[in-house]
Enzyme design. Sequence first.
Site, mmCIF file in Angstrom:
data_model
loop_
_atom_site.group_PDB
_atom_site.id
_atom_site.type_symbol
_atom_site.label_atom_id
_atom_site.label_comp_id
_atom_site.label_asym_id
_atom_site.label_seq_id
_atom_site.Cartn_x
_atom_site.Cartn_y
_atom_site.Cartn_z
ATOM 1 N N ASP A 1 -30.766 -15.710 5.176
ATOM 2 C CA ASP A 1 -30.760 -15.733 6.429
ATOM 3 C C ASP A 1 -31.632 -16.658 7.385
ATOM 4 O OD1 ASP A 1 -31.347 -12.844 8.434
ATOM 5 O OD2 ASP A 1 -32.725 -14.617 8.925
ATOM 6 N N TYR B 1 -33.631 -22.461 13.709
ATOM 7 C CA TYR B 1 -34.593 -22.667 12.678
ATOM 8 C C TYR B 1 -34.506 -24.195 12.433
ATOM 9 C CZ TYR B 1 -35.181 -17.754 11.530
ATOM 10 O OH TYR B 1 -35.538 -16.281 11.586
ATOM 11 N N LYS C 1 -28.094 -16.940 13.710
ATOM 12 C CA LYS C 1 -28.446 -16.149 15.088
ATOM 13 C C LYS C 1 -28.315 -17.188 16.066
ATOM 14 C CE LYS C 1 -32.167 -13.983 12.357
ATOM 15 N NZ LYS C 1 -32.657 -15.126 11.298
ATOM 16 N N HIS D 1 -30.406 -13.328 18.813
ATOM 17 C CA HIS D 1 -31.671 -13.622 18.163
ATOM 18 C C HIS D 1 -32.943 -12.715 19.046
ATOM 19 C CE1 HIS D 1 -34.011 -16.778 15.594
ATOM 20 N NE2 HIS D 1 -34.676 -15.620 15.720
#
Length: 275
Positions: A46, A51, A76, A109
């Site tokens: 995930d 990120y 996301k 998100h």
Amino acid sequence: MTSAPLKKLNDGIQIPQIGLGVFQMTDDEAHRATLAAFEAGYRHVDTAAIYRNETGVGRAVAESGLSREEIFVTTKLWNKAHGKDNSRVAISRSLEKLGLDRVDLYLIHWPCPATGLYVETWEQLIDFRSEGLSRSIGVSNFLPDHLDTIVDETGITPAVNQIELHPTFQPDDLVNHCSDLGIVITSWSPLGAAADLEHPDIVTIAEAMGATAAQVIIRWHLQRGFVVIPKSTNPERIVANFAALDIELDSDQMEAIDAASADNRLGPDPATIEP
Ligand code: A2P
């Protein structure tokens, strides 16, 4: 090797109930951790555009020796990419970084209600699924009114709502609302970013079972029916966390962890988050 149970989503797609979370990892850390997780038996990872480690995750997928069909990849769409045009650029960039033609699950998100574009963005995700860019689509950090709005406006219910959920933060109303709508919950920060590992009742249960506190908490998520994505960069902990599949909590132990609920929110409030 033990494999994670599969959970069926409302669109018929099956998601492995344990995945590796890679929040706050660099590309290289995410690459190493994802490879270690595949080695340990995980088949679900995930990540998220924000990120900034989709490249590392994608490299691990490519190098894993596993077939694409065996691996479940979630990413996301970030808050600044809400809206029709931006969301298309966002999924293209994510796919490019991951080195994939499609992901298995694509999530909005955060709802960012102040931006007022989450319905338009959800309509785009519906198109992305039709075009085969993602097998399944869902949301993250959506509250009951956000869920009701997108379902009412589009007639399409998200497959997943990924929310902050751990023993000391159990948003029961939201959990029940998702259950009523047939939405599977994925728990983020499932260990409470490690703080819940110190909870005295969890420590007591772990000692009695000869298990780690992390295994006890991960097992609690599994038995509650949640998908769980513990994050770890440490190969031994990655292996140990997956072994939560091999323990079983009895009803008293489950109830003791249910009763640990407090108001320990770690992340932003979805109602007020700004993009
Ligand atoms: P590390 O990466 O050094 O293992 P959450 O998934 O709830 O956000 O928690 C992630 C945090 O918990 C990370 O700091 C991670 O550190 C730590 N962690 C993950 N698994 C374990 C474990 N089995 N024991 C102790 N800490 C853990």
